[in-house]
Design a protein around this motif. Structure first.
Motif, PDB file in Angstrom:
ATOM      1  N   MET A  36       1.147  -1.321   0.436  1.00 22.84           N
ATOM      2  CA  MET A  36      -0.369  -0.252  -0.278  1.00 22.84           C
ATOM      3  C   MET A  36       1.043   1.731   0.636  1.00 22.84           C
ATOM      4  SD  MET A  36      -3.089   0.406   2.591  1.00 22.84           S
ATOM      5  CE  MET A  36      -3.911   2.287   3.025  1.00 22.84           C
ATOM      6  N   SER A  37       0.336   2.692  -0.620  1.00 22.88           N
ATOM      7  CA  SER A  37       1.566   3.054  -1.012  1.00 22.88           C
ATOM      8  C   SER A  37       0.795   4.420  -0.297  1.00 22.88           C
ATOM      9  CB  SER A  37       1.553   3.842  -2.554  1.00 22.88           C
ATOM     10  OG  SER A  37       0.374   3.964  -3.259  1.00 22.88           O
ATOM     11  N   THR A  38       1.692   5.602   0.248  1.00 25.38           N
ATOM     12  CA  THR A  38       0.962   7.056   1.149  1.00 25.38           C
ATOM     13  C   THR A  38      -0.236   7.511  -0.161  1.00 25.38           C
ATOM     14  OG1 THR A  38       3.199   6.500   2.090  1.00 25.38           O
ATOM     15  CG2 THR A  38       1.641   9.145   2.182  1.00 25.38           C
ATOM     16  N   TYR A  39      -0.784   8.424   0.020  1.00 24.61           N
ATOM     17  CA  TYR A  39      -2.013   9.080  -0.652  1.00 24.61           C
ATOM     18  C   TYR A  39      -1.382  10.331  -0.553  1.00 24.61           C
ATOM     19  CZ  TYR A  39      -5.103  11.927  -2.094  1.00 24.61           C
ATOM     20  OH  TYR A  39      -6.391  12.661  -2.910  1.00 24.61           O
ATOM     21  N   PHE A  40      -0.324  11.271  -1.577  1.00 21.67           N
ATOM     22  CA  PHE A  40      -0.353  12.631  -1.685  1.00 21.67           C
ATOM     23  C   PHE A  40      -1.514  13.276  -2.666  1.00 21.67           C
ATOM     24  CE2 PHE A  40       4.015  10.439  -1.311  1.00 21.67           C
ATOM     25  CZ  PHE A  40       3.710  11.091   0.289  1.00 21.67           C
ATOM     26  N   PRO A  41      -2.469  14.610  -2.553  1.00 22.73           N
ATOM     27  CA  PRO A  41      -2.859  15.085  -3.470  1.00 22.73           C
ATOM     28  C   PRO A  41      -2.665  15.378  -4.565  1.00 22.73           C
ATOM     29  CG  PRO A  41      -2.631  16.067  -1.068  1.00 22.73           C
ATOM     30  CD  PRO A  41      -2.115  14.944  -0.629  1.00 22.73           C
ATOM     31  N   LYS A  42      -3.647  15.632  -5.556  1.00 14.37           N
ATOM     32  CA  LYS A  42      -2.476  16.242  -6.704  1.00 14.37           C
ATOM     33  C   LYS A  42      -2.687  17.778  -6.562  1.00 14.37           C
ATOM     34  CE  LYS A  42      -0.980  12.183  -7.906  1.00 14.37           C
ATOM     35  NZ  LYS A  42      -1.970  11.795  -6.377  1.00 14.37           N
ATOM     36  N   GLN A  43      -2.766  18.289  -7.914  1.00 11.81           N
ATOM     37  CA  GLN A  43      -3.211  20.536  -7.991  1.00 11.81           C
ATOM     38  C   GLN A  43      -4.370  20.068  -8.351  1.00 11.81           C
ATOM     39  OE1 GLN A  43      -2.183  23.049  -6.335  1.00 11.81           O
ATOM     40  NE2 GLN A  43      -0.219  22.280  -6.628  1.00 11.81           N
ATOM     41  N   LYS A  78      -3.381  23.325   7.714  1.00  8.67           N
ATOM     42  CA  LYS A  78      -2.762  22.136   8.862  1.00  8.67           C
ATOM     43  C   LYS A  78      -4.279  21.641   9.831  1.00  8.67           C
ATOM     44  CE  LYS A  78       1.491  22.748  10.338  1.00  8.67           C
ATOM     45  NZ  LYS A  78       2.581  23.149  11.084  1.00  8.67           N
ATOM     46  N   ASN A  79      -5.265  22.529   8.996  1.00  5.49           N
ATOM     47  CA  ASN A  79      -6.350  22.257   9.296  1.00  5.49           C
ATOM     48  C   ASN A  79      -7.138  21.400   8.684  1.00  5.49           C
ATOM     49  OD1 ASN A  79      -7.378  23.896   7.875  1.00  5.49           O
ATOM     50  ND2 ASN A  79      -8.587  25.037   8.431  1.00  5.49           N
ATOM     51  N   ASN A  80      -6.757  21.325   7.205  1.00  4.65           N
ATOM     52  CA  ASN A  80      -7.330  19.952   6.441  1.00  4.65           C
ATOM     53  C   ASN A  80      -6.445  19.030   6.560  1.00  4.65           C
ATOM     54  OD1 ASN A  80      -8.089  18.769   4.273  1.00  4.65           O
ATOM     55  ND2 ASN A  80      -7.329  20.631   2.540  1.00  4.65           N
ATOM     56  N   PRO A  81      -7.770  17.737   7.498  1.00  4.89           N
ATOM     57  CA  PRO A  81      -6.851  16.332   6.963  1.00  4.89           C
ATOM     58  C   PRO A  81      -6.206  15.565   5.986  1.00  4.89           C
ATOM     59  CG  PRO A  81      -9.344  16.235   6.276  1.00  4.89           C
ATOM     60  CD  PRO A  81      -8.713  17.766   6.615  1.00  4.89           C
ATOM     61  N   ARG A  82      -6.091  16.479   5.040  1.00  9.74           N
ATOM     62  CA  ARG A  82      -5.336  16.221   3.728  1.00  9.74           C
ATOM     63  C   ARG A  82      -3.884  16.969   3.601  1.00  9.74           C
ATOM     64  NH1 ARG A  82      -8.635  15.243  -1.815  1.00  9.74           N
ATOM     65  NH2 ARG A  82      -9.993  13.658  -1.404  1.00  9.74           N
ATOM     66  N   TYR A  83      -3.588  17.471   4.629  1.00  6.56           N
ATOM     67  CA  TYR A  83      -2.147  18.237   5.175  1.00  6.56           C
ATOM     68  C   TYR A  83      -1.813  17.149   4.803  1.00  6.56           C
ATOM     69  CZ  TYR A  83       1.481  20.231   7.093  1.00  6.56           C
ATOM     70  OH  TYR A  83       2.663  21.128   7.651  1.00  6.56           O
ATOM     71  N   THR A  84      -0.353  17.881   3.894  1.00  7.16           N
ATOM     72  CA  THR A  84       0.978  17.506   3.548  1.00  7.16           C
ATOM     73  C   THR A  84       2.020  19.104   3.050  1.00  7.16           C
ATOM     74  OG1 THR A  84      -0.044  16.004   1.768  1.00  7.16           O
ATOM     75  CG2 THR A  84       2.451  16.282   1.285  1.00  7.16           C
ATOM     76  N   PRO A  85       3.041  18.479   3.977  1.00 10.37           N
ATOM     77  CA  PRO A  85       4.068  19.241   4.621  1.00 10.37           C
ATOM     78  C   PRO A  85       4.741  20.335   3.533  1.00 10.37           C
ATOM     79  CG  PRO A  85       4.712  17.217   5.723  1.00 10.37           C
ATOM     80  CD  PRO A  85       3.700  16.994   4.702  1.00 10.37           C
ATOM     81  N   PHE A  86       4.819  18.762   2.496  1.00  8.90           N
ATOM     82  CA  PHE A  86       5.578  20.070   1.097  1.00  8.90           C
ATOM     83  C   PHE A  86       4.279  20.170  -0.099  1.00  8.90           C
ATOM     84  CE2 PHE A  86       5.714  15.090   0.926  1.00  8.90           C
ATOM     85  CZ  PHE A  86       5.244  15.103  -0.360  1.00  8.90           C
ATOM     86  N   ILE A  87       3.272  19.864   0.220  1.00  7.74           N
ATOM     87  CA  ILE A  87       1.934  20.610  -1.074  1.00  7.74           C
ATOM     88  C   ILE A  87       1.559  21.646   0.040  1.00  7.74           C
ATOM     89  CG2 ILE A  87       0.254  20.191  -2.070  1.00  7.74           C
ATOM     90  CD1 ILE A  87       1.404  17.139  -1.987  1.00  7.74           C
ATOM     91  N   ASP A  88       1.431  22.768  -1.175  1.00  6.70           N
ATOM     92  CA  ASP A  88       0.060  23.988  -0.382  1.00  6.70           C
ATOM     93  C   ASP A  88      -1.292  23.349  -0.643  1.00  6.70           C
ATOM     94  OD1 ASP A  88      -0.484  26.030   0.036  1.00  6.70           O
ATOM     95  OD2 ASP A  88      -0.017  27.047  -1.598  1.00  6.70           O
ATOM     96  N   THR A  89      -1.846  22.601   0.214  1.00 10.00           N
ATOM     97  CA  THR A  89      -3.167  22.414   0.609  1.00 10.00           C
ATOM     98  C   THR A  89      -3.652  23.524   1.155  1.00 10.00           C
ATOM     99  OG1 THR A  89      -2.857  20.951   2.452  1.00 10.00           O
ATOM    100  CG2 THR A  89      -2.454  20.184   0.604  1.00 10.00           C
ATOM    101  N   GLY A  90      -3.509  24.239   1.359  1.00 10.97           N
ATOM    102  CA  GLY A  90      -4.351  25.799   2.413  1.00 10.97           C
ATOM    103  C   GLY A  90      -4.878  26.408   1.637  1.00 10.97           C
TER     104      GLY A  90
END
Length: 144
Positions: free
Chosen positions: A1-8, A39-51
């Motif tokens: 199983m791989s880690t999920y990263f949100p796409k742009q 950081k308030n988002n469950p899809r937070y990823t440190p190296f992707i701007d999910t803000g």
């Protein structure tokens, strides 16, 4: 199983309104920086701007605790000899209260390309009117 990263294209950015009236500057800034970074988002990823986007209103009604209002100074250097400019908090609050809130929030974001991209999603306004009603912003309430 791989880690999920949100796409742009999968990142849906919300709009939040924070009312600064009666708020402490640092507490408001940390709340806004947390939203901008995602950081308030469950899809937070440190190296992707999910803000998300943040609109701060009533910037002139911000307050500081203790004796900081009388002693805090804003300094910047123009680049010329003898070009150190200083301004007291009280004078800056009368002249340009938006910059007080902006500087506090941007100082809590990363000093990278991604941090600058997060900073572009911040809008600060004096008074309770803002031109972002079409985005249907949600009121962000204090957490304490």
């Amino acid at each position: 199983m791989s880690t999920y990263f949100p796409k742009q294209g999968e990142i849906v950015r919300k709009w939040y309104v924070i009312d600064a009236s009666g708020e402490t500057l640092g507490r408001l800034a940390s709340r806004a920086a947390r939203i901008l970074a995602g950081k308030n988002n469950p899809r937070y990823t440190p190296f992707i701007d999910t803000g998300d986007h943040v609109v701060v209103i009533n910037a002139e009604k911000i307050k500081l605790t203790g004796l900081k209002a009388g002693t805090k100074m804003y300094r910047h250097y123009t680049g010329f000899p003898g070009g150190l400019r200083e301004e007291e908090f009280t004078k800056r609050l009368q002249r340009r209260p938006e910059t007080i809130v902006e500087q506090a929030i941007l100082g809590m974001l990363p000093k990278t390309k991604m941090g600058r991209a997060m900073g572009k999603k911040l809008k600060v306004y004096k008074g309770d009117k803002h031109p972002h009603e079409a985005q249907k912003p949600v009121a962000e309430k204090a957490t304490a």
